[in-house]
Design a protein around this motif. Structure first.
Motif, PDB file in Angstrom:
ATOM      1  N   VAL D 102      15.544 -22.130   9.372  1.00  0.00           N
ATOM      2  CA  VAL D 102      16.769 -23.035   9.062  1.00  0.00           C
ATOM      3  C   VAL D 102      16.097 -24.251   8.423  1.00  0.00           C
ATOM      4  CG1 VAL D 102      18.398 -24.550  10.038  1.00  0.00           C
ATOM      5  CG2 VAL D 102      18.468 -22.157  10.577  1.00  0.00           C
ATOM      6  N   VAL D 103      14.829 -24.943   9.105  1.00  0.00           N
ATOM      7  CA  VAL D 103      14.273 -26.146   9.188  1.00  0.00           C
ATOM      8  C   VAL D 103      13.827 -26.080   7.527  1.00  0.00           C
ATOM      9  CG1 VAL D 103      12.595 -27.822   9.459  1.00  0.00           C
ATOM     10  CG2 VAL D 103      14.140 -26.939  11.225  1.00  0.00           C
ATOM     11  N   LEU D 104      12.891 -25.001   7.420  1.00  0.00           N
ATOM     12  CA  LEU D 104      12.110 -24.794   6.160  1.00  0.00           C
ATOM     13  C   LEU D 104      12.979 -24.706   5.057  1.00  0.00           C
ATOM     14  CD1 LEU D 104       8.909 -22.850   6.939  1.00  0.00           C
ATOM     15  CD2 LEU D 104       9.382 -25.202   7.047  1.00  0.00           C
ATOM     16  N   ARG D 105      13.872 -23.943   5.300  1.00  0.00           N
ATOM     17  CA  ARG D 105      14.778 -23.646   4.021  1.00  0.00           C
ATOM     18  C   ARG D 105      15.509 -24.883   3.656  1.00  0.00           C
ATOM     19  NH1 ARG D 105      18.361 -18.712   5.697  1.00  0.00           N
ATOM     20  NH2 ARG D 105      16.359 -17.506   5.686  1.00  0.00           N
ATOM     21  N   LEU D 106      16.056 -25.556   4.478  1.00  0.00           N
ATOM     22  CA  LEU D 106      16.711 -26.790   4.456  1.00  0.00           C
ATOM     23  C   LEU D 106      16.172 -27.960   3.541  1.00  0.00           C
ATOM     24  CD1 LEU D 106      19.633 -28.099   4.817  1.00  0.00           C
ATOM     25  CD2 LEU D 106      18.751 -29.229   6.947  1.00  0.00           C
ATOM     26  N   PHE D 107      14.833 -28.109   4.173  1.00  0.00           N
ATOM     27  CA  PHE D 107      13.798 -29.200   3.547  1.00  0.00           C
ATOM     28  C   PHE D 107      13.584 -28.479   2.124  1.00  0.00           C
ATOM     29  CE2 PHE D 107      12.576 -30.976   7.718  1.00  0.00           C
ATOM     30  CZ  PHE D 107      13.242 -32.028   7.819  1.00  0.00           C
ATOM     31  N   ALA D 108      13.352 -27.304   1.980  1.00  0.00           N
ATOM     32  CA  ALA D 108      12.726 -26.685   0.803  1.00  0.00           C
ATOM     33  C   ALA D 108      13.979 -26.987  -0.292  1.00  0.00           C
ATOM     34  CB  ALA D 108      12.671 -25.492   0.781  1.00  0.00           C
ATOM     35  N   LEU D 113      15.864 -35.350  -0.020  1.00  0.00           N
ATOM     36  CA  LEU D 113      16.375 -35.878   1.387  1.00  0.00           C
ATOM     37  C   LEU D 113      14.984 -35.870   2.443  1.00  0.00           C
ATOM     38  CD1 LEU D 113      19.719 -34.772   2.731  1.00  0.00           C
ATOM     39  CD2 LEU D 113      17.980 -34.569   4.031  1.00  0.00           C
ATOM     40  N   ALA D 114      14.421 -34.735   2.358  1.00  0.00           N
ATOM     41  CA  ALA D 114      13.181 -34.648   3.352  1.00  0.00           C
ATOM     42  C   ALA D 114      12.385 -36.005   3.229  1.00  0.00           C
ATOM     43  CB  ALA D 114      12.467 -33.221   2.984  1.00  0.00           C
ATOM     44  N   ARG D 115      11.815 -36.026   1.981  1.00  0.00           N
ATOM     45  CA  ARG D 115      11.138 -37.137   1.697  1.00  0.00           C
ATOM     46  C   ARG D 115      11.611 -38.422   2.321  1.00  0.00           C
ATOM     47  NH1 ARG D 115       6.994 -39.026  -1.604  1.00  0.00           N
ATOM     48  NH2 ARG D 115       7.536 -41.160  -1.754  1.00  0.00           N
ATOM     49  N   GLU D 174       4.318 -31.651   9.853  1.00  0.00           N
ATOM     50  CA  GLU D 174       2.756 -31.835   9.029  1.00  0.00           C
ATOM     51  C   GLU D 174       3.042 -30.874   7.769  1.00  0.00           C
ATOM     52  OE1 GLU D 174       0.994 -34.271   9.321  1.00  0.00           O
ATOM     53  OE2 GLU D 174      -0.503 -33.731   7.809  1.00  0.00           O
ATOM     54  N   VAL D 175       3.118 -29.750   7.913  1.00  0.00           N
ATOM     55  CA  VAL D 175       3.226 -28.732   6.765  1.00  0.00           C
ATOM     56  C   VAL D 175       4.093 -29.167   5.786  1.00  0.00           C
ATOM     57  CG1 VAL D 175       3.686 -26.256   6.252  1.00  0.00           C
ATOM     58  CG2 VAL D 175       2.462 -26.845   8.250  1.00  0.00           C
ATOM     59  N   VAL D 176       5.469 -29.761   6.249  1.00  0.00           N
ATOM     60  CA  VAL D 176       6.300 -30.174   5.174  1.00  0.00           C
ATOM     61  C   VAL D 176       6.043 -31.531   4.640  1.00  0.00           C
ATOM     62  CG1 VAL D 176       8.778 -30.796   5.233  1.00  0.00           C
ATOM     63  CG2 VAL D 176       8.253 -28.966   6.405  1.00  0.00           C
ATOM     64  N   THR D 177       5.192 -32.363   5.356  1.00  0.00           N
ATOM     65  CA  THR D 177       4.825 -33.595   4.614  1.00  0.00           C
ATOM     66  C   THR D 177       3.981 -33.252   3.723  1.00  0.00           C
ATOM     67  OG1 THR D 177       5.476 -34.662   6.870  1.00  0.00           O
ATOM     68  CG2 THR D 177       3.819 -35.723   5.068  1.00  0.00           C
ATOM     69  N   GLN D 178       2.694 -32.517   3.958  1.00  0.00           N
ATOM     70  CA  GLN D 178       1.862 -32.193   3.133  1.00  0.00           C
ATOM     71  C   GLN D 178       2.445 -31.456   1.825  1.00  0.00           C
ATOM     72  OE1 GLN D 178      -1.407 -32.663   2.785  1.00  0.00           O
ATOM     73  NE2 GLN D 178      -1.894 -33.687   4.647  1.00  0.00           N
ATOM     74  N   TRP D 179       3.442 -30.632   1.944  1.00  0.00           N
ATOM     75  CA  TRP D 179       4.041 -30.111   0.888  1.00  0.00           C
ATOM     76  C   TRP D 179       4.853 -31.113  -0.012  1.00  0.00           C
ATOM     77  CZ3 TRP D 179       9.710 -29.673   0.718  1.00  0.00           C
ATOM     78  CH2 TRP D 179      10.208 -29.224  -0.291  1.00  0.00           C
ATOM     79  N   LEU D 180       5.421 -31.904   0.828  1.00  0.00           N
ATOM     80  CA  LEU D 180       6.335 -33.062   0.056  1.00  0.00           C
ATOM     81  C   LEU D 180       5.293 -34.105  -0.781  1.00  0.00           C
ATOM     82  CD1 LEU D 180       8.542 -34.650   2.911  1.00  0.00           C
ATOM     83  CD2 LEU D 180       9.172 -33.570   0.488  1.00  0.00           C
ATOM     84  N   LEU D 181       4.166 -34.399  -0.126  1.00  0.00           N
ATOM     85  CA  LEU D 181       3.220 -35.512  -0.708  1.00  0.00           C
ATOM     86  C   LEU D 181       2.349 -34.629  -1.675  1.00  0.00           C
ATOM     87  CD1 LEU D 181       2.917 -37.880   2.272  1.00  0.00           C
ATOM     88  CD2 LEU D 181       4.451 -37.947   0.321  1.00  0.00           C
ATOM     89  N   GLU D 190       6.474 -20.144   0.923  1.00  0.00           N
ATOM     90  CA  GLU D 190       4.902 -19.327   1.028  1.00  0.00           C
ATOM     91  C   GLU D 190       4.371 -19.653   2.525  1.00  0.00           C
ATOM     92  OE1 GLU D 190       2.272 -20.568  -1.809  1.00  0.00           O
ATOM     93  OE2 GLU D 190       3.720 -20.484  -3.470  1.00  0.00           O
ATOM     94  N   ALA D 191       4.446 -20.824   2.866  1.00  0.00           N
ATOM     95  CA  ALA D 191       3.683 -20.940   4.300  1.00  0.00           C
ATOM     96  C   ALA D 191       4.636 -20.427   5.499  1.00  0.00           C
ATOM     97  CB  ALA D 191       3.767 -22.592   4.473  1.00  0.00           C
TER      98      ALA D 191
END
Lengths: 216, 216, 216, 216
Positions: D102-108, D113-115, D174-181, D190-191
């Motif tokens: 859910v989280v990864l899908r929403l942020f992706a 919004l995630a940023r 952290e994984v999401v943040t790295q993806w974001l930035l 993928e992750a």
DNA sequence: TATGAATGAGAATTCATTCAT
DNA sequence: TATGAATGAATTCTCATTCAT
């Protein structure tokens, strides 16, 4: 001369509306006194009057008009009482004392009204200044006419009634203002006898040797 | 001559900055008198001082502080001149007249300034009101101490020096205010002799039989 | 690799200047930590460094550069210590623990530095974000390379070293952040043993049955 | 479905106003994501919402409150979806995976919004930090309670649910943040499988031998 | 090198007033 | 009559940066 409490429209207001109009004026007095003219907001007035901003604007065309209406209402009260006191005092020499008593008594019991009159109104904009000045002059004229009569009666020596009345008013004004803002004297009535003596001297009346009612 | 230009910051300013600080105060006086406290904007002050908004804020932390600084500067001038006049008048009975002359003369020649401090300042917020009141009291205290001495010397009868001084101040204040706002009398000096007589009577001084310098 | 503490100019600085530069950085750390990047002002930094604004600008071209320099200085410290700890730990399976210990110990004893790194830096603007990200990646790469070696040595099963390192870093990051911002656990060291176990499991290392040095 | 659009004011809004309030929130989200909290101006928000600055201030008392309202609205969405996913997953061992999905899908699918909430919000001032932290903790608590139940059911071994949940959250964060930035991995999905494996190990769940739906 | 002073583009916020129901 | 909502011009104050000594 009787039309002192201005009606916003010439139409006759329903009793309910009249009631609300008064409630708004009461609320405005409280708010203007507490916050000062400039700091007071129409929102605050509306809230204090338990109505809406639109409601206030229905009864008064704007903030300035609201303040003005308040001023007129209060001035009418002060002038009426003063005039009445003057009429009720047969002794010409006692009229000044009577007027002083009325003013000090009224201000002492309506501190907020005093504040409005003596402090706030002066700097609330040209239109209001104009109105306030007119009121002050009306009041001073009241005193001045008594002084003129007293002089004609030979009770007091020659003087400029206008200027003397203005000076009297100013003396009272300052004493009340100091009381208002610095809280001294604690009770305004304390200052009454001495202030009375000073003003009598100022206009040239002899000191009352036997002061039968020294209470304010 | 010493403490006239008050430095609100304890830091030593460079000569250039000191100069600019004065320029800002001068500009502020002009703007405040022209527009009134509330209507005046910091933008206007900055422009009038030929500096930037930030420059004004560098020297004064805000609009209120700027006004206060101005108030103090002017009050110091008034008080200093009055004190000087009192010292230069050897005759105890003439001191009150001398003080009155100084005040009326100063206000008459700086009408804008008088308007600003006697009328505008009242509605400029509690802090300023407080400061203004303190100044009024300082001034009244000046008169009061002279009255107290006059009484000790047996020049005048018993009275409450504080109250009498307040009343005197109020009388003057009101005459000046009427002049300011209603333009009557056209020349403030006209009112001086009669006002002087009234105040002398108020404090219990005998009328000057021979008034060699009746001009203000 | 050694050029971590950036010099604003290529010129060699006088010892005095070098000293002041450090003092400014120390002050900046304190201010940025206390107020946050955006809220912190150059005035505050200058004051904290007991110098003038101009002085700060002499050493650093601007606010962003100042923050960046701080970040680099702190990162160098963290990376050096971690690298040293890794080198000093011969046992491959213990390296992760060693790195964790270093990080927790450093952050626990330099709370302000942790705040700077973990909270403030992220949102201080693109350039700083970029720099921070590079530092984080450098750090994660350190862990990743150890993980890769451990995997080659057959100590752990197959995994994506980059992702695992990122996850490890994130886990630590969050624990420290919660400690920083919500103050729980009261002592960061309390969390160390359990966090160590969790991370060992995450990367696939067996639990240490006999934990001879459970202290952080 | 119930408490999604939070009403900060207890007053009932007219339908028109309610609509506009939502429009302002939507506009604010767009502006904040595009410009960041600090760079975004209320002017921009007003313009984007096709209303006036005063209109925005009517609905939200300030910039911070506006951001906070936005934060709460989005957090409610995330938490609600996660909770729903947890409830819909009967298999206790699969709940962690479901939450992660859910989280990864929403942020992706809502990168901006995630940023905004993972990166920008951190530097938006103490009040917002506080709110953000509370949300993080609420989310971690969700995971923690599942971990506690799994442990009671004997599905996983002994652990500190709070700490483990925090670590999990941090790893994802952290994984999401790295993806974001840094934009790596290009696709956050993928992750997912590898991250899932890491987290399962972290909490002590056995690897799913047969992963029938490895897609995110 | 260092300093205090000055700059000026912007920002958030306020509030009297208007207006559609 | 009354209300809540909306408007938008105007205002104070901030602060990174520059610069003359």
């Amino acid at each position: 001369m009787a039309q002192l409490t201005n009606q916003p429209t010439s139409q006759v207001l329903q009793p309910r509306a009249r009631e609300r109009r008064e409630r708004i004026l009461d609320a405005a007095l409280a708010v203007f006194t507490r916050r000062g003219y400039r700091e007071a907001t129409m929102d605050e007035v509306a809230e204090a009057a338990a109505t809406s901003k639109g409601g206030v604007y229905f009864h008064f065309p704007g903030k300035e008009a609201l303040f003005l209406a308040l001023l007129e209402r209060s001035a009418a009260l002060l002038l009426q009482r003063t005039q009445l006191a003057l009429e009720r005092t047969p002794d010409p020499a006692g009229k000044l004392d009577a007027a002083l008593d009325v003013v000090l008594r009224l201000f002492a019991s309506h501190r907020d009204l005093a504040r409005l009159f003596l402090v706030e109104a002066l700097a609330a904009g040209p239109a209001i200044q104009e109105a306030l000045l007119a009121i002050r002059r009306r009041f001073a004229a009241l005193i001045a006419s008594e002084l003129a009569r007293a002089r004609e009666d030979g009770l007091i020596g020659p003087l400029d009634p206008q200027l003397a009345a203005t000076a009297c008013f100013g003396a009272i004004y300052e004493v009340v203002t100091q009381w208002l803002l610095s809280g001294s004297p604690a009770d305004l009535a304390e200052a009454a006898p001495e202030l009375r003596r000073l003003l009598r001297r100022l206009v040239g009346l002899p000191d009352r040797s036997l002061d039968e009612d020294g209470t304010l």
